[in-house]
Design a protein around this motif. Structure first.
Motif, short mmCIF file in Angstrom:
data_model
loop_
_atom_site.label_atom_id
_atom_site.label_comp_id
_atom_site.label_asym_id
_atom_site.label_seq_id
_atom_site.Cartn_x
_atom_site.Cartn_y
_atom_site.Cartn_z
N UNK A 125 0.84 -1.20 0.00
CA UNK A 125 0.00 0.00 0.00
C UNK A 125 0.87 1.25 0.00
N UNK A 126 1.90 1.27 0.84
CA UNK A 126 2.76 2.45 0.93
C UNK A 126 3.45 2.72 -0.40
N UNK A 127 3.99 1.68 -1.02
CA UNK A 127 4.68 1.88 -2.30
C UNK A 127 3.70 2.16 -3.43
N UNK A 128 2.50 1.64 -3.35
CA UNK A 128 1.50 1.93 -4.39
C UNK A 128 1.12 3.41 -4.37
N UNK A 129 1.03 3.99 -3.19
CA UNK A 129 0.60 5.39 -3.06
C UNK A 129 1.74 6.39 -3.18
N UNK A 130 2.96 5.91 -3.21
CA UNK A 130 4.12 6.79 -3.32
C UNK A 130 4.20 7.36 -4.74
N UNK A 131 4.28 8.67 -4.83
CA UNK A 131 4.38 9.36 -6.13
C UNK A 131 5.78 9.96 -6.24
N UNK A 132 6.60 9.39 -7.10
CA UNK A 132 7.99 9.83 -7.23
C UNK A 132 8.12 11.30 -7.61
N UNK A 133 7.16 11.80 -8.38
CA UNK A 133 7.26 13.19 -8.85
C UNK A 133 6.91 14.20 -7.76
N UNK A 134 6.09 13.81 -6.77
CA UNK A 134 5.67 14.75 -5.74
C UNK A 134 6.28 14.49 -4.36
N UNK A 135 6.53 13.23 -4.06
CA UNK A 135 6.97 12.87 -2.70
C UNK A 135 8.48 12.74 -2.62
N UNK A 136 9.00 13.00 -1.42
CA UNK A 136 10.43 12.81 -1.18
C UNK A 136 10.75 11.33 -1.14
N UNK A 137 12.01 11.01 -1.39
CA UNK A 137 12.43 9.62 -1.26
C UNK A 137 12.34 9.21 0.20
N UNK A 138 12.06 7.95 0.45
CA UNK A 138 11.91 7.51 1.82
C UNK A 138 12.52 6.12 2.01
N UNK A 139 12.77 5.81 3.26
CA UNK A 139 13.20 4.48 3.66
C UNK A 139 12.10 3.92 4.54
N UNK A 140 11.60 2.77 4.18
CA UNK A 140 10.51 2.18 4.94
C UNK A 140 11.04 1.49 6.19
N UNK A 141 10.51 1.89 7.33
CA UNK A 141 10.84 1.26 8.60
C UNK A 141 9.53 0.80 9.22
N UNK A 142 9.52 -0.38 9.79
CA UNK A 142 8.31 -0.90 10.41
C UNK A 142 8.63 -1.52 11.76
N UNK A 143 7.66 -1.38 12.66
CA UNK A 143 7.73 -2.06 13.95
C UNK A 143 6.43 -2.83 14.13
N UNK A 144 6.45 -3.76 15.05
CA UNK A 144 5.26 -4.54 15.31
C UNK A 144 5.26 -5.05 16.74
N UNK A 145 4.11 -5.46 17.18
CA UNK A 145 3.94 -6.16 18.45
C UNK A 145 2.96 -7.28 18.17
N UNK A 146 3.42 -8.50 18.25
CA UNK A 146 2.56 -9.63 17.91
C UNK A 146 3.00 -10.86 18.71
#
Length: 195
Positions: A125-146
């Protein structure tokens, strides 16, 4: 165990996190128990709402997600808006592109997913909604509790995260290629007739 995700002004977010720590500590000292997620969420929502009532306070410029486990062991998720409104959700999104991301979340039945599967879908979902022309480059970081982490808040292991990012990037590239192929299939405009 409580975890928070924040979107908006970092300084405002730190104030809410600090207030949450104070509330949890106060609850622990008074009741000798860990503060339930719903109590913490309601207390923080009241604090955020208080800043919208008086002219001497500036409203907070951030939204907060609070995740916890109920005393019965069920996962809980609460969202606090900058207005101080607090709601409980099964899944929620804050930040940029939240409406589009909510639409994507509504299509998914997370009750049938493991946490590892959910990480892949969230990355998609995050990469689908990322627009290279408008958004800054990013590094995906995730945390969880499971259950895999014994309900402790930790970072998603690097191999699982890397696999999810690769999956999301490949799917995005495939969708872009498919849309380019669809554009190529269109008939060329008719040539202007000679007179």
């Amino acid at each position: 165990m409580k975890l928070q995700a924040l979107s908006g002004f970092a300084a405002d977010a730190r104030q809410i996190v600090n207030r949450g720590r104070d509330e949890a500590s106060s609850f622990k000292n008074y009741y000798d128990a860990v503060i339930p997620g719903n109590v913490l969420a309601n207390r923080l929502a009241g604090y955020v709402h208080l800043h919208t009532l008086y002219w001497s306070y500036r409203p907070f410029g951030c939204a907060v997600l609070i995740g916890s486990y109920s005393p019965q062991g069920q996962p809980e998720l609460y969202q606090i808006d900058p207005s101080g409104v607090c709601h409980s959700y099964y899944g929620s999104v804050i930040g940029k592109n939240k409406e589009a991301a909510k639409s994507e979340l509504e299509k998914i039945d997370f009750s049938t997913f493991t946490c590892k599967d959910a990480v892949r879908e969230i990355a998609r979902i995050i990469y689908k909604l990322y627009d290279e022309s408008k958004d800054k480059e990013f590094t995906l970081e995730m945390t969880w509790a499971c259950d895999d982490t014994k309900r402790k808040h930790t970072r998603v292991p690097k191999d699982i995260l890397d696999s999810a990012v690769q999956y999301a990037k490949e799917l995005r590239a495939k969708e872009e290629q498919d849309s380019d192929d669809d554009d190529d299939d269109d008939d060329p405009p008719p040539a202007a007739g000679k007179s």
